[in-house]
Each structure stands twice: as C-alpha cells, then as structure tokens.
Design a protein around this motif. Structure first.
Motif, PDB file in Angstrom:
ATOM      1  N   GLN A   1       0.831  -1.209   0.000  1.00  0.00           N
ATOM      2  CA  GLN A   1       0.000   0.000   0.000  1.00  0.00           C
ATOM      3  C   GLN A   1       0.863   1.256   0.000  1.00  0.00           C
ATOM      4  O   GLN A   1       0.615   2.192  -0.766  1.00  0.00           O
ATOM      5  CB  GLN A   1      -0.933   0.018   1.206  1.00  0.00           C
ATOM      6  CG  GLN A   1      -1.839   1.255   1.235  1.00  0.00           C
ATOM      7  CD  GLN A   1      -2.841   1.214   2.381  1.00  0.00           C
ATOM      8  OE1 GLN A   1      -3.010   0.203   3.046  1.00  0.00           O
ATOM      9  NE2 GLN A   1      -3.528   2.327   2.597  1.00  0.00           N
TER      10      GLN A   1
ATOM     11  N   SER B   1       2.622   1.685  -3.375  1.00  0.00           N
ATOM     12  CA  SER B   1       1.650   2.084  -4.392  1.00  0.00           C
ATOM     13  C   SER B   1       1.287   3.561  -4.248  1.00  0.00           C
ATOM     14  O   SER B   1       1.176   4.288  -5.243  1.00  0.00           O
ATOM     15  CB  SER B   1       0.393   1.224  -4.285  1.00  0.00           C
ATOM     16  OG  SER B   1      -0.572   1.618  -5.240  1.00  0.00           O
ATOM     17  N   GLU B   2       1.122   4.002  -3.004  1.00  0.00           N
ATOM     18  CA  GLU B   2       0.797   5.416  -2.755  1.00  0.00           C
ATOM     19  C   GLU B   2       1.945   6.329  -3.176  1.00  0.00           C
ATOM     20  O   GLU B   2       1.724   7.411  -3.732  1.00  0.00           O
ATOM     21  CB  GLU B   2       0.459   5.615  -1.283  1.00  0.00           C
ATOM     22  CG  GLU B   2      -0.883   5.003  -0.887  1.00  0.00           C
ATOM     23  CD  GLU B   2      -1.123   5.029   0.613  1.00  0.00           C
ATOM     24  OE1 GLU B   2      -0.165   5.387   1.353  1.00  0.00           O
ATOM     25  OE2 GLU B   2      -2.239   4.688   1.054  1.00  0.00           O
TER      26      GLU B   2
ATOM     27  N   SER C   1      -0.718   0.252  -9.325  1.00  0.00           N
ATOM     28  CA  SER C   1      -2.078   0.291  -8.790  1.00  0.00           C
ATOM     29  C   SER C   1      -2.800  -1.035  -8.999  1.00  0.00           C
ATOM     30  O   SER C   1      -3.501  -1.529  -8.107  1.00  0.00           O
ATOM     31  CB  SER C   1      -2.876   1.423  -9.456  1.00  0.00           C
ATOM     32  OG  SER C   1      -2.399   2.681  -9.021  1.00  0.00           O
TER      33      SER C   1
ATOM     34  N   TYR D   1      -1.535  -3.730  -6.633  1.00  0.00           N
ATOM     35  CA  TYR D   1      -2.034  -3.495  -5.278  1.00  0.00           C
ATOM     36  C   TYR D   1      -3.537  -3.752  -5.167  1.00  0.00           C
ATOM     37  O   TYR D   1      -3.985  -4.520  -4.314  1.00  0.00           O
ATOM     38  CB  TYR D   1      -1.708  -2.067  -4.854  1.00  0.00           C
ATOM     39  CG  TYR D   1      -2.453  -1.615  -3.622  1.00  0.00           C
ATOM     40  CD1 TYR D   1      -2.377  -2.332  -2.425  1.00  0.00           C
ATOM     41  CD2 TYR D   1      -3.250  -0.470  -3.650  1.00  0.00           C
ATOM     42  CE1 TYR D   1      -3.066  -1.915  -1.297  1.00  0.00           C
ATOM     43  CE2 TYR D   1      -3.937  -0.043  -2.520  1.00  0.00           C
ATOM     44  CZ  TYR D   1      -3.854  -0.769  -1.356  1.00  0.00           C
ATOM     45  OH  TYR D   1      -4.543  -0.361  -0.245  1.00  0.00           O
ATOM     46  N   LEU D   2      -4.318  -3.134  -6.045  1.00  0.00           N
ATOM     47  CA  LEU D   2      -5.774  -3.225  -5.951  1.00  0.00           C
ATOM     48  C   LEU D   2      -6.283  -4.646  -6.203  1.00  0.00           C
ATOM     49  O   LEU D   2      -7.272  -5.065  -5.603  1.00  0.00           O
ATOM     50  CB  LEU D   2      -6.423  -2.250  -6.933  1.00  0.00           C
ATOM     51  CG  LEU D   2      -6.188  -0.763  -6.629  1.00  0.00           C
ATOM     52  CD1 LEU D   2      -6.712   0.101  -7.767  1.00  0.00           C
ATOM     53  CD2 LEU D   2      -6.854  -0.369  -5.313  1.00  0.00           C
ATOM     54  N   TYR D   3      -5.611  -5.358  -7.087  1.00  0.00           N
ATOM     55  CA  TYR D   3      -6.020  -6.734  -7.371  1.00  0.00           C
ATOM     56  C   TYR D   3      -5.449  -7.733  -6.359  1.00  0.00           C
ATOM     57  O   TYR D   3      -5.778  -8.912  -6.394  1.00  0.00           O
ATOM     58  CB  TYR D   3      -5.581  -7.152  -8.771  1.00  0.00           C
ATOM     59  CG  TYR D   3      -6.446  -6.621  -9.891  1.00  0.00           C
ATOM     60  CD1 TYR D   3      -7.777  -6.284  -9.688  1.00  0.00           C
ATOM     61  CD2 TYR D   3      -5.939  -6.502 -11.187  1.00  0.00           C
ATOM     62  CE1 TYR D   3      -8.572  -5.824 -10.723  1.00  0.00           C
ATOM     63  CE2 TYR D   3      -6.736  -6.036 -12.234  1.00  0.00           C
ATOM     64  CZ  TYR D   3      -8.045  -5.706 -11.994  1.00  0.00           C
ATOM     65  OH  TYR D   3      -8.844  -5.257 -13.031  1.00  0.00           O
TER      66      TYR D   3
ATOM     67  N   LYS E   1      -6.703 -10.748 -14.240  1.00  0.00           N
ATOM     68  CA  LYS E   1      -6.068  -9.640 -13.523  1.00  0.00           C
ATOM     69  C   LYS E   1      -4.627  -9.446 -13.989  1.00  0.00           C
ATOM     70  O   LYS E   1      -4.183  -8.315 -14.257  1.00  0.00           O
ATOM     71  CB  LYS E   1      -6.093  -9.906 -12.019  1.00  0.00           C
ATOM     72  CG  LYS E   1      -7.486  -9.909 -11.394  1.00  0.00           C
ATOM     73  CD  LYS E   1      -7.410 -10.306  -9.929  1.00  0.00           C
ATOM     74  CE  LYS E   1      -8.779 -10.310  -9.271  1.00  0.00           C
ATOM     75  NZ  LYS E   1      -8.709 -10.725  -7.850  1.00  0.00           N
TER      76      LYS E   1
END
Length: 208
Positions: free
Chosen positions: A41, A44-45, A97, A100-102, A178
């Motif tokens: 996280q 990614s940020e 992103s 991370y999101l997946y 994904k």
C-alpha cells in the motif's frame, strides 16, 4: 557551417530531465513492489505521488511552451516529447495500482516474466534519464535510441512469454484476467519508452 538562430532555454531541458528522473523513481518503486514482504500500500501510494509530480511537470512544460515566443526546437516536438514522457509514468503507475488493488502481490510469487519486464523498464528509464540532458547539445544520442529500441524488442519477447505462462493453466481464470491487465500495462510502458526514443531521434535529425 549551419548557424542556429534559436535561443537555448535551459528550462525546457530541465523539464525533460526532471520528467525522466521521475521515470527512474517509478521503476525503482515497481521493483520494491515486487519484493517479498513489501509494504504494498505504501509503495503504491508513493508511486501515485510520483505520477502526480510528473503531471505537474508536464503542465509546467505546456505553460512554458505557450508563453515562449521562440523555443529551442519545434513546438510540436516539445509537446510530443513531454506528453510521451508523461504517458510512460501513467503506465508505470497503472502497473503498481493494479498489482495493489487486485492483491496480486499476495500470490506465492509473481510470474518470473513480470520481474523481467520491470527490469527492462528500469534499464529503459535509466537510459532515458541519462539521455535527456544531452538534448541541449544534440550529441551522443544515437546509442540511446538504438539501445532503447533493442530493449523494447526484449520487452516484447518477455511479454509473449508472460502470456504463454498465464494461459498455461498454472493460474486460475480470475488471476489470469487480472495479471493480463498488468502485463498489458507493462508492455505499453515498454512501447512508450520506444516512442520517446523515436521522438528524440526525429528531433536530433531535424536539428543536425
């Protein structure tokens, strides 16, 4: 002997150099993202922050073009180069992103080819960052675009091998979908680096 009538405005070259330096930061963060035990996280940020910084650089570049009566080389080429550098950063941020999101970093391991593609991108980013300051003199650039194009071909090869792995039955269908999105972003970033190299070659030919 050919005389140049255009002034040399260092600001334009500084914009290109700063944008390219951000690409190196971007690929370094992607390398971190793929490490075991990484704070996904947070990384990614940070990648999103770098992408926002690149957007700001591009916006400043466009403002500079619009407020300059004379530019170091063709306005269209300056726009194109700035836009293409920004496109690369968008793709790099997209990779981070999606991973991370997946939740793909939670897999036992990412496909080896993902690491290989990130390594290709890292090499392209460093080449590009090294080349941008040389735009001012337009010297010693040929090796850059030749090597960047070679790396793009290597990226295409790794991308095809990644697709072979994804559709081999090693992963469940949802993971394949994904990961295919991630693979496409990686390949798009690789292509975008080549677009930058081609634009630099075009500029160098015009200015020679």
């Amino acid at each position: 002997m050919r005389f140049k009538l255009r002034p040399s405005d260092d600001a334009f070259y500084e914009f290109f150099s700063k944008a390219a330096a951000n690409l190196v930061r971007g690929t370094e963060l992607l390398n971190e993202l793929a490490l075991p035990g990484a704070d996904v996280q947070s990384i990614s940020e940070r990648l999103v922050e770098v992408e926002h910084d690149s957007d700001a650089i591009t916006h400043e570049l466009y403002n500079k073009i619009n407020t300059s009566f004379i530019t170091p080389f063709d306005r269209e080429d300056i726009y194109r180069l700035g836009s293409q550098l920004d496109d690369i950063m968008d793709h790099l941020e997209g990779v981070g992103s999606l991973l991370y999101l997946y939740g793909l970093t939670k897999l036992p391991s990412l496909p080896r080819e993902v690491h290989e593609m990130v390594n290709v991108l890292d090499q392209q980013a460093k080449l590009t960052a090294d080349a941008m300051p040389r735009l001012k003199s337009m010297k010693d650039l040929r090796e850059y675009w030749v090597e960047c194009n070679r790396l793009e071909n290597e990226g295409d090869r790794v991308y095809r091998m990644l697709l072979v792995r994804l559709f081999s039955g090693e992963y469940d269908a949802l993971t394949v979908l994904k990961m295919k999105e991630v693979a496409d972003e990686l390949e798009a970033a690789c292509d975008a680096f080549e677009h930058v190299a081609n634009t630099v070659e075009t500029i160098a030919v015009k200015e020679s």
